[in-house]
Structure formats: structure tokens, C-alpha cells
Design an enzyme around this catalytic site. Structure first.
Site, mmCIF file in Angstrom:
data_model
loop_
_atom_site.group_PDB
_atom_site.id
_atom_site.type_symbol
_atom_site.label_atom_id
_atom_site.label_comp_id
_atom_site.label_asym_id
_atom_site.label_seq_id
_atom_site.Cartn_x
_atom_site.Cartn_y
_atom_site.Cartn_z
ATOM 1 N N LYS B 78 0.638 -1.236 0.167
ATOM 2 C CA LYS B 78 0.045 0.013 0.184
ATOM 3 C C LYS B 78 0.985 1.302 -0.102
ATOM 4 O O LYS B 78 1.968 1.268 0.987
ATOM 5 C CB LYS B 78 -0.987 0.018 1.360
ATOM 6 N N SER B 159 -9.942 2.156 2.902
ATOM 7 C CA SER B 159 -8.894 2.968 1.986
ATOM 8 C C SER B 159 -7.833 1.914 1.245
ATOM 9 O O SER B 159 -7.301 2.459 0.236
ATOM 10 C CB SER B 159 -8.159 3.927 2.677
ATOM 11 N N SER B 183 -10.222 0.071 7.029
ATOM 12 C CA SER B 183 -9.550 0.142 5.604
ATOM 13 C C SER B 183 -8.784 -1.266 5.252
ATOM 14 O O SER B 183 -8.504 -1.193 3.777
ATOM 15 C CB SER B 183 -8.583 1.325 5.814
#
Lengths: 486, 493
Positions: B78, B159, B183
């Protein structure tokens, strides 16, 4: 007790109420939350870690040594040590504050209430309350004079540990404020937690000033920020108090505000009003757990503290028979006190103190040197005191010898030997000189015997002069009495 | 599509160890797949050259018998984790051109275990969002399409939307995510993969761009519970550089995996049956309950009475911390700078241009709730409620060993949907936020498909530091669900 400090206004006498917030840079190898060095004077931006520069994802880790320094200081101020304290974020934007917040302690500081004793010039003391002491990060340094449009930033200081030490509003004159700063500096240096160097900025003070008529409730205060000398602090207070009195006497009122002291004009001027005051949005720093101390660790730190100025002063008074005033002077710096104790060891402590305070400090002051640079060592000054004590030289000759010692660094004995300054304590020799003096001044002897007692001093003076100051003054007195009155 | 891409992490590990395949082969297959799926916009940065280099080194270690736990496994990271020498953006304009001179602790752990970096995945800007729609680099497309509207592009959740999408699309074998309020778990549910948020403090936060420090936690996103467990084992560990890092070592999760749930007490919280929740979510939940019961678990009705306050509490605490954490993006030292006539103007210009709308909204909310006069009513009260939420869980865990809930209140929605209504968007986190506030470990496991043919996840929560029970229950659900569905684009290759 001395008269309380008052400022005379048009409507009468005013009292000044002062509280100080001193920022003291903690002596530690590394910064409060990072491993960067704290050495003063390094090239700009060479002592900056990723944490100090607030790079993304960087986290603070508390430096144990800084915590212990705060505890030591708290203990030296006889203060409450809080076993649980909390680090908060104080949020504001500035170019030399990389995180956009300062990590500080707000509601739960590491040290609570304590006390500091002022040593007043008349030898008495006054207790000043300590409100709190907390740990916080210093900001970096903005340099506005390097480029016509831009400011440059040096982050070397960013993240260095500071102790903010807040007094209660117990101070009531510029002089007391000065004594407070000096005493605090003395304590910090004793425990080795701050070098107290105000020029380098390791100690800076904010002063809260308000005025009132004696007996009235507290007036509105103004805070004068960031002063780095005792002299400026005192000047600023004096100016600010008078400014407030003028406003009040003119029917106005004081706006609570932050002010700056302009050292070149000797004036304070408004920096920001209460309305413009920052909303710092303090909240507990979620990157740090509450700081928890063990009582045993605090006790151990307490046990390791050196003898502190107040205790030392009391001991100097009782052990050496010094006056409170002299004792206070000698204990202000630990090195001075140690120097004195080395000097006084096995000698007349009071004479030793007099010589150190009057002659040595006088000479050092004149030469612009401090004690560590003294050309006369404690042992050498001791040697001089010994020569006085055993009658080898008189006090007057001793001053001459001391001047020579200060000049050359030689031991007293050597100088006395070289210059033949040994005091004459031989009865026969002194009698011989006295006889000569009396013979040369037969008329005066007649007058003396006729009742002009005051002439005794003349004979002493003449005898001493003839002996080139070397005659033992006590013996001269004694023998003269015998010859003239006997 | 290469068969290599069908291997789970556990399977690939075995084949690599047995030298049936090489890391270079495996990595090449993933690089090709990354290119083939580029339209998903799931990667912000790909690092194929670096990947091949790392794969070569992994092969060398495999040859010498010095393999780490993830030797040769190609992973996506990420883009919230700082990676040394590789652009790190947090999907924000404000970090333009930011190449960290340091590597986050979690990724350092992964590389030390032998993993290979494929690239950095897209996310909601600063991890603020539930759709991956707030990214400066554009939205990520979910590899899944619904059966009723197959032309409509869907969100992967957020997210960690990019990470979820690359795992679902098989353009990474697994990925890291971060979870602040859901997330990892919500996008895992939307994308038909496993996502796990460990206990707060398990994975070091050092080197992860901060959103909300008291909530942020890294975790694995993978195809199976076993893969997630293997990966978490490598990611976790005490880090003296993070003061909130847990000193307790994590037990070997793979040992708990297949212990089954017989005799375990599983809590079902009444408060998670919220009004207006689609029936199919309830059905999936009930199915999960039935599976666990059939496996011999005891189902216990529990109450978590303060649940309804969790979402508002979260949306006070997280923005409050974020407003302060994001103050460092000021244009002075790195990233974007938009000049101005004064320092204040430069700040304003930089931050107005550098932050997207959602980030600005949260900075404003956070600044507001911390302001003098509002602090007590908002921030302080939220902290008190947070303590009550923790107590709810503490009391529940006196009666049960794990808790089963849905992961999200819906399946994946269309790109652009909910964007005009932040509160509606925030409701996506309703089931994940309570455990975030309490710091508990949780996992989302694919349990089935919605009526529209989209994946639905179930969430398992465990006691603090009891990841073992979480993967154990997760594995039991996974086995019972036998979820084999894949996104159409994977099926079609």
C-alpha cells in the site's frame, strides 16, 4: 527586612507582581525524542534526524536521560514528582516547527509544586513557589537575515529537550526576579541538568508582569517573552510596570497580551493580543504512551543528588562560621564552593572567606576572569592565609604578596622569600627600630607624655615605615606601649 | 493467464522451496499480470526491475537453502508505507515527488523474510475513505462486476482499495494494507479476499504515513486465511522505534489455523443488526453462525451496548489526530510547495492545492473538535465513549472467545456513488470501527456472493493479542464457505 519594592505613581505607591517561566535546555547527549546530538554550535542542519525533520511516518521515542534530568531538577526544587505524566501536542504552524506541533506536557506535567529560596542581600531568604516543571521539545531556528526575501531554517535545535519551570506569582521586584533566575541557574548547574548559559540560549525566561495598589487583588498581566539576560529581565520589568501604571493612572485598563522586549530601545511592545492568541488545540500525543516512573527510580535519583546550595549555605554558616551573605556568595556555584572548601580546609575559615571574596573575586573581576581561570590556586591562596596566620607576614604585606601572586601565579612563600617580606617578629629587632623612632621624634614623645594620646598612632606608623612594613604590627603596638606608657 | 497465478502464497512457498518454480518465474508472471490489469488503476507505482532483482536474490537464497518465511513471494505494498528509494505518495498531491530515504519497519520485515516488491498500490488519499475514490491518482476499479449491471465499474472499497484489487485481480500474490477504521476489512469484503487487522501495536507504525495514530494498524490482504497468517507473522514484531508497539511476541499463527472451532464460544452482538441493512447481509451472517455451530462452536448472544456511538466517536477521534498528523505537510521540507507572498500564504496555497476535498474536510473537523470551547464536548467526550466501547468488548470477552459480525453493510457499490454524501460513505465503516476503537484484532473472510453476484465478507473479532483465535475461526468459516468464486476478469484471464 528591607523595605518592599514600590513604584511611585501620581496616585501613590504601586506594587509589582511577577511570575517567571524559565525555559532551561536539558543537558543530554541526545534530543528529547530522537537520537540526534545536542551539541551547540554545529554547522546548520547537521544534527537533524528523520524524526526532528518530521518526515512522514516518523515517530518519537522518549529519551530516558532527559526524563531523569527533569526528575533530578524537580527533586532539587523540593517538588512533587508525578509518577504518571502525559505528553501533549501543542499545535501551531511555523517554518521552524517541522511537525506542526510541539510535543509538550500540558495537564499532567512530570513535576508539580515545589519551592525555591531567594538569598536576599540582607542575608535573609524568601521562599518562591514553583508551580510546575514540564518537559517539551525546542523548535528549530529561523534566520531572517541570510536572504533578501526568504528565511533560512536550521533544525539543529529542533527537538532538543527543554524544561519549562514555572514560578508562582511570588516575586515582587526586578531585583527578586534577578535573584530568582540566578538561584534557579545555580540549582540547575549543581544538579547538572542545564548549563544555564543565557547567551547561548540554554536558559531563556518569559516574565508575567502586573501591578496593583498594595492590598488590592491581582491586576491584569502581560507576558514578556523570551529574554536571555538577567539585566534585560530587570529592565523589561521596570519598563513594563511603569507602562502599566501610566495606563491605569490615566484611567485606562491593561489588555492581557504577549509582549516583546526591545533591548535596543529598552521598551516592551505588543506581540499579540489575547484575541489573536493561538488556540494550540492541546491533546495527548497518540504516538506516546503516558510516561510512568517507578518510585524506586525517583528515590535512587534523589539519593544521588549532590549537596544543594541551600544545604551547603547552612553548613558553611554553621561549620565555618560565615555570615549568611558570604555563605550565599560562596555557594552560588558548586565550583566556587568546592574551591572555598579546599582553601578553608585546616585554616581560619573566616579569614579564608574574606580573602577569597574581597581580594580574589575583586582581582578576578578587574581582570575579567572567572574562578576557573584564576592565576592563584586554592592551595596557593591557602599558603598566603597560612603566612598571615603564623605571623610570617602582616595583612598589609599580604596584599602586596597577593598582587604579585595574581600577576605571576607563584606561591606566596616563594614571593615572600624572594622579596624578603618576612615579618619581623624578633623583639630585639623591633625594639631597636622603636628606639630609633623615639630618638628621632623626641619632641613628639614629650607631647605624648603631656597627654596627646593620639600620637600613639604616629609612632606605630613611623615604626612600621622604618621596618618597610615587615614589623609585626601586634608586637609593635605592644612594645610601644611598654616603652611609652611603661 | 499463467497457472502460476492460481497458487496461493502457501502453495507458492512450497513450490519455491521444492524448486518446482523459481521466484523469477513467479515474479515475471505477476509483472505480466500487473501490465494486463493496469486499467484497474490499482498500482500508483510499479517496480518491475526492482522486483526481478529481488526475485533473483531470493532465488539465490533459495538455492543456498537460506530461505526466509516469504522467500521469493511477490507482494504489493500500500502506498502509505515508506519505501526507500521508491516514490511514496499516500495518494496525495502534497507528497509529490517524495522518495523516502528510509524503509518502514513492516516492509523491512517483509524484505528480510525474502519477499519481492511488485509496486505500490493506490489508496484513498492519506487512507481517508471507504471507496478509494479520494485518491489524487484516481479511483481504483474493483475486478468484480455485478451480474445485474456488468458494465458498471465498482469500487474495491477503501482505503486499501488498490491492495484489495491487486489481490483479487491476481496482480499480486498478497498485499499490505492499513486499517484505521476498517480500511483492510471493508475492501477485503468488497473484493472477495481475506483482510486482517491485527491488534493495535502488533505491527510497527514506524515509516507508515500516519492518518490517526491511535488507530492505524498495518495488516495483510491475501487470498486465504492461511496466507494472511503467514504474512502477518512476518510483518509483526516489537519495534523500539514505535512507542506504541506491543512488546509481547505473537504466537505462531499457523499452529492455531486448523484447530477448528469445536468448543469455542462465538458471540453474536445484537447491536450489529442495524436498521435498513440489506437482508442478504443478514442472511450471510446467519449462514456464518450456522457454519460455526455445525463445526461445534457454541453461539452466544451478546450485547455491545455502546455500538451505536462508535461511528460518531471514530469520526471525532480520527480527524482530530489526522488534523495534527497532517500539519507537517506544509511545503517547507518535502513534497509540494506552492509559493505565496508570506509564510502563511505559502501554507494556505500549498495545503489548499495539495490536499483533496475529503482530507481538507477531515482536517477541518479535527481542528474544530480540538478547538478551545469544543474540546470537552467533542474530543474529550469521544475519548470517554471510546473507553466505554472497550469495556463493552471486555465484558463480552468474559463470555465468548470470538465475535462474528458482517464486515460491511453492503456489497461493492459503483464508482462515484455515495460521493456526494460523506455521512453515507462513513456508514460503510459501521461494523469495523468499534474494534478499531478498542484496538482488537479482526479478520474479514469471503463468505459468499450477494444476489448481484458480488462478494460478501464476514468479520471475526478476537481479544487483544489473540490473533490465534481470529485466524482459527476465520479458517473454519473459510473452509465451510468454500469460496471459490473469482472475479470475471480473473476467470477470463
Amino acid at each position: 527586612m528591607t523595605e518592599p519594592y514600590r513604584i511611585q505613581g501620581e496616585t501613590g505607591a504601586w506594587e509589582v507582581v511577577l511570575g517567571l517561566e524559565v525555559h532551561a535546555q536539558v543537558i543530554s547527549k541526545a534530543k528529547l525524542f530522537s537520537g540526534s546530538s545536542t551539541t551547540f554550535g554545529a554547522e546548520a542542519n547537521t544534527q537533524v534526524s528523520l524524526v526532528d525533520a518530521a518526515m512522514p511516518g516518523m515517530l518519537p521515542v522518549i529519551n530516558r536521560e532527559c526524563v531523569e534530568q527533569a526528575v533530578r531538577t524537580g527533586l532539587a526544587l523540593k517538588a512533587q514528582i508525578n509518577l504518571r505524566s502525559v505528553f501533549d501536542r501543542k499545535n501551531y504552524f511555523y517554518a521552524d516547527l517541522p511537525q506542526g506541533y510541539q510535543i509538550s506536557q500540558y495537564k499532567d506535567p512530570i513535576v508539580g509544586e515545589g519551592e525555591l529560596l531567594l538569598d536576599l542581600p540582607d542575608g535573609s531568604t524568601k521562599a518562591v513557589g514553583i508551580e510546575r516543571l514540564h518537559l517539551e521539545q525546542d523548535a528549530g531556528k529561523s534566520m531572517h537575515d541570510q536572504h533578501p526575501q526568504k528565511s533560512y531554517i536550521d533544525l539543529n535545535r529542533s527537538g532538543v529537550a527543554l524544561m519549562e519551570i514555572v514560578s508562582k506569582p511570588d516575586l515582587s521586584s526586578p531585583e527578586e526576579a534577578g535573584l530568582y533566575v540566578k538561584k534557579l541557574r545555580s540549582i540547575l548547574r549543581y544538579v547538572g541538568t542545564c548549563d544555564g548559559n543565557m547567551q547561548e540560549g540554554s536558559m531563556r525566561a518569559d516574565v508575567n508582569v502586573s501591578v496593583r495598589k498594595p492590598g488590592d487583588p491581582l491586576g491584569t498581566r502581560c507576558e514578556i517573552k523570551n529574554m536571555n539576560s538577567v539585566r534585560f529581565i530587570q529592565q523589561a520589568i521596570e519598563y513594563e510596570a511603569r507602562r502599566q501604571i501610566e495606563i491605569l493612572e490615566g484611567g485606562g485598563q491593561i489588555d492581557q497580551e504577549t509582549r516583546l522586549f526591545d533591548t535596543s530601545r529598552g521598551e516592551t511592545r505588543s506581540m499579540r493580543s489575547k484575541e489573536d492568541a493561538h488556540d494550540y488545540r492541546y491533546f495527548p500525543d497518540p504516538d506516546l504512551l503516558p510516561l510512568v516512573l517507578e518510585q524506586a527510580r525517583v528515590d535512587a535519583l534523589g539519593a544521588d543528588l549532590p549537596e544543594l546550595p541551600d544545604t551547603k549555605k547552612a553548613r558553611f554558616i554553621s561549620e565555618y562560621g560565615l555570615s549568611a551573605y558570604d555563605a550565599a556568595i560562596l555557594v552560588e556555584e558548586r565550583a566556587t564552593a568546592d574551591w572555598y572548601e579546599q582553601l578553608a580546609k585546616g585554616r581560619d575559615a573566616k579569614i579564608a572567606a574574606n580573602w577569597m571574596i574581597t581580594e580574589l573575586f575583586g582581582a578576578l573581576n578587574k581582570a575579567g576572569k572567572d574562578l576557573s581561570e584564576s592565576p592563584v590556586s586554592a592551595d596557593n591562596l591557602g599558603g598566603l592565609v597560612d603566612l598571615i596566620g603564623d605571623g610570617t607576614i602582616s595583612g598589609r604585606i599580604a596584599k602586596e604578596v597577593f598582587a604579585e601572586m595574581f600577576e605571576t601565579g607563584k606561591p606566596a612563600g616563594e614571593i615572600v622569600e624572594e622579596k624578603g617580606l618576612k615579618q619581623v617578629s624578633d623583639t630585639g629587632a623591633i625594639e631597636g627600630i622603636i628606639d630609633e623612632v623615639l630618638a628621632e621624634n623626641a619632641d613628639k614623645v614629650e607631647q605624648y607624655k603631656g597627654g596627646k594620646d593620639k600620637l600613639f598612632g604616629f609612632f606605630v606608623g613611623q615604626t612600621m615605615k622604618k621596618s618597610q612594613g615587615k614589623a609585626n604590627p601586634g608586637m609593635v603596638n605592644e612594645l610601644l606601649r611598654k616603652k611609652l606608657d611603661g | 493467464m499463467s497457472d502460476l497465478l492460481d497458487l496461493t502464497l502457501a502453495e507458492a512457498r512450497k513450490k519455491l522451496a521444492a524448486k518446482d518454480i523459481s521466484s523469477t518465474e513467479l515474479t515475471r508472471a505477476y509483472i505480466a499480470r500487473m501490465e494486463a490489469t493496469a486499467a484497474l488503476n490499482a498500482y500508483i507505482t510499479t517496480t518491475p526491475d526492482k522486483a526481478l532483482q529481488m526475485a533473483e536474490q531470493a532465488d539465490a537464497r533459495l538455492a543456498k537453502g537460506e530461505a526466509g518465511a516469504l522467500e521469493g513471494i511477490p507482494l504489493a505494498i500500500k502506498d502509505l508505507f515508506c519505501t526507500e528509494g521508491v516514490l511514496t505518495t499516500a495518494a496525495s498531491h502534497i507528497l509529490d515527488g517524495f522518495i523516502p530515504p528510509y524503509e518502514s519497519t513492516v516492509t523491512t520485515n517483509l524484505w528480510q523474510a525474502g519477499a519481492v516488491l511488485l509496486g505500490k498500490t493506490n489508496l484513498d488519499e492519506f487512507a481517508m475513505g471507504s471507496s478509494n475514490g479520494t485518491s489524487y491518482y484516481g479511483p481504483v476499479e474493483n475486478p468484480w462486476r455485478s451480474t445485474d449491471e456488468p458494465d458498471k465499474k465498482l469500487v474495491p472499497g477503501g482505503s486499501s482499495g488498490g491492495s484489495a484489487a491487486v489481490v483479487a485481480a491476481r496482480s499480486a500474490l498478497a498485499a499490505t494494507g492499513t486499517d484505521t477504521g476498517g480500511s483492510i476489512r471493508q475492501p477485503a469484503s468488497f473484493s472477495g479476499i481475506v483482510g486482517m487487522k491485527p491488534t493495535y501495536g502488533r505491527c510497527s507504525r514506524w515509516g507508515i504515513v500516519a492518518f490517526a495514530s491511535s488507530l492505524d494498524q498495518a495488516g495483510p490482504m491475501a487470498r486465504t486465511v492461511e496466507d494472511a497468517a503467514i504474512m502477518l507473522q512476518a510483518m509483526a514484531g516489537h519495534d523500539p522505534k514505535d512507542s506504541t508497539s506491543a512488546p509481547e511476541p505473537m504466537a505462531d499463527l499457523t499452529a492455531s489455523l486448523d484447530q477448528g472451532v469445536k468448543g469455542m464460544r462465538i458471540g453474536v452482538p445484537a447491536e450489529y443488526r442495524v436498521d435498513g441493512m440489506p437482508e442478504e447481509i443478514n442472511k450471510a451472517w446467519q449462514q456464518g453462525i450456522d457454519w460455526l455451530k455445525a463445526e461445534g462452536a457454541e453461539i452466544v448472544d451478546i450485547s455491545l451496548p455502546h455500538t451505536k456511538y462508535a461511528l460518531p466517536t471514530y469520526y471525532i477521534i480520527a480527524p482530530a489526530e489526522a488534523s495534527s498528523n497532517l500539519a507537517r505537510y506544509d511545503g517547507v521540507r518535502y513534497g509540494l510547495r506552492v509559493d505565496g507572498g508570506s509564510l502563511a500564504e505559502m501554507y494556505a496555497n500549498t495545503r489548499a492545492e495539495g490536499f483533496g476535498e475529503e482530507v481538507r474536510r477531515r482536517v477541518l473537523i479535527g481542528t474544530y473538535v480540538l478547538s478551545a470551547g469544543y474540546y470537552d464536548a467533542y474530543y474529550l467526550k469521544a475519548q470517554k465513549v471510546r473507553a466505554l466501547l472497550r469495556r463493552d468488548f471486555d465484558q463480552a470477552f468474559e463470555k465468548v472467545d470470538a465475535i462474528l459480525t458482517p464486515t460491511a453493510p453492503s456489497d461493492a457499490f459503483a464508482i462515484g456513488e455515495n460521493e456526494d454524501d460523506p455521512v453515507k460513505m462513513y456508514l460503510n465503516d459501521v461494523f469495523t470501527v468499534p474494534a478499531s476503537l478498542a484496538g482488537l484484532p479482526g479478520i474479514s473472510v469471503p463468505a459468499g456472493l450477494s444476489e448481484r453476484g458480488l462478494p460478501l465478507g464476514l468479520q471475526v473479532l478476537g481479544r487483544m493479542f489473540d490473533e490465534g483465535s481470529v485466524v482459527r475461526v476465520g479458517r473454519a468459516l473459510e473452509r465451510a464457505a468454500d469460496f471459490r468464486a473469482v472475479a470475471a476478469m480473473v476467470r477470463e484471464g
